[in-house]
Design a protein around this motif. Structure first.
Motif, short mmCIF file in Angstrom:
data_model
loop_
_atom_site.label_atom_id
_atom_site.label_comp_id
_atom_site.label_asym_id
_atom_site.label_seq_id
_atom_site.Cartn_x
_atom_site.Cartn_y
_atom_site.Cartn_z
N ASP A 125 0.83 -1.21 0.00
CA ASP A 125 0.00 0.00 0.00
C ASP A 125 0.86 1.26 0.00
O ASP A 125 0.56 2.24 -0.70
N THR A 136 -7.03 -1.05 -5.18
CA THR A 136 -8.11 -1.19 -4.20
C THR A 136 -8.85 -2.51 -4.41
O THR A 136 -9.22 -3.19 -3.45
N ASP A 196 -9.25 -5.27 -1.61
CA ASP A 196 -10.59 -5.66 -1.17
C ASP A 196 -11.03 -7.01 -1.72
O ASP A 196 -12.15 -7.45 -1.45
#
Length: 226
Positions: A17, A136, A140
């Protein structure tokens, strides 16, 4: 999964990240530097690439450590391998940002010239948006969002083709400004490649979550409305 493996994956995701944020910021700063002829910002992008290179090595080492210590299988193995692939893609994004930043000194020579200025803000926003959404989707575990990233690639390709069309006309009108327009082509190409990288990541997410290989296929179409 053991508690140790879960913890190792969490650390790995946090590292990834951080690299993702740095790579996106590098692209946006490089485009800003090119638009403003700001060599100081360009220099920061170039110098900051070293951190991305070091992060790539650290993440790769962490992946190899997890593979050796925990010997993951099936879905867990695919996830670690996908992190390795995404990590390499982010390093390439950093290199493309540097490539844009390297054009700034040359572009600055034409900053006050009466030329048709090309604006890359929309293209940069689209490409970085695709990259952010692909990452993302990976974080996720959302293959539907990854599919949407694939559908957005054509918009960036269209902007890239538009740049070529403009440059062809402007080169004939102002041949003395050829270096400026060649730099613009380079910037456009770099942004188009960043969108391609986002597409690659999205394809990896789809495979990771569904087992379906979508590389080298036509861009998926939106589902039929009922």
């Amino acid at each position: 999964m053991t508690a140790h493996f879960i913890f190792a994956l969490r650390i790995l995701n946090e590292m990834l990240d951080k690299s993702a944020i740095q790579s996106q910021q590098a692209v946006l700063l490089a485009v800003k530097a090119a638009a403003e002829g700001n060599e100081e910002i360009a220099r920061k992008v170039i110098e900051g690439d070293r951190n991305l290179d070091l992060a790539e090595v650290a993440i790769e080492e962490e992946c190899l450590k997890i593979l050796a210590l925990h010997q993951p299988v099936a879905g867990d193995l695919r996830r670690v391998i996908t992190v390795l692939k995404v990590n390499a893609e982010l390093e390439r994004v950093g290199d493309l940002a540097v490539n844009i930043a390297d054009r700034v000194a040359d572009l600055k020579r034409f900053h006050d010239a009466p030329l048709h200025r090309l604006d890359f803000s929309e293209m940069a926003r689209e490409a970085c948006g695709m990259l952010k959404n692909a990452l993302t989707a990976f974080h996720d575990q959302d293959d539907a969002s990854a599919q949407e990233v694939l559908r957005r690639d054509e918009a960036v390709d269209a902007l890239h083709r538009q740049t070529y069309a403009i440059v062809r006309v402007d080169l004939l009108a102002t041949p003395d400004a050829a270096p400026y327009y060649m730099d613009c082509i380079t910037i456009s190409r770099c942004l188009e490649r960043i969108a391609d990288i986002a597409t690659n990541i999205a394809e990896d997410v789809i495979y990771l979550e569904t087992g379906e290989i979508v590389r080298h296929q036509k861009t998926p179409q939106p589902p039929d409305e009922k």
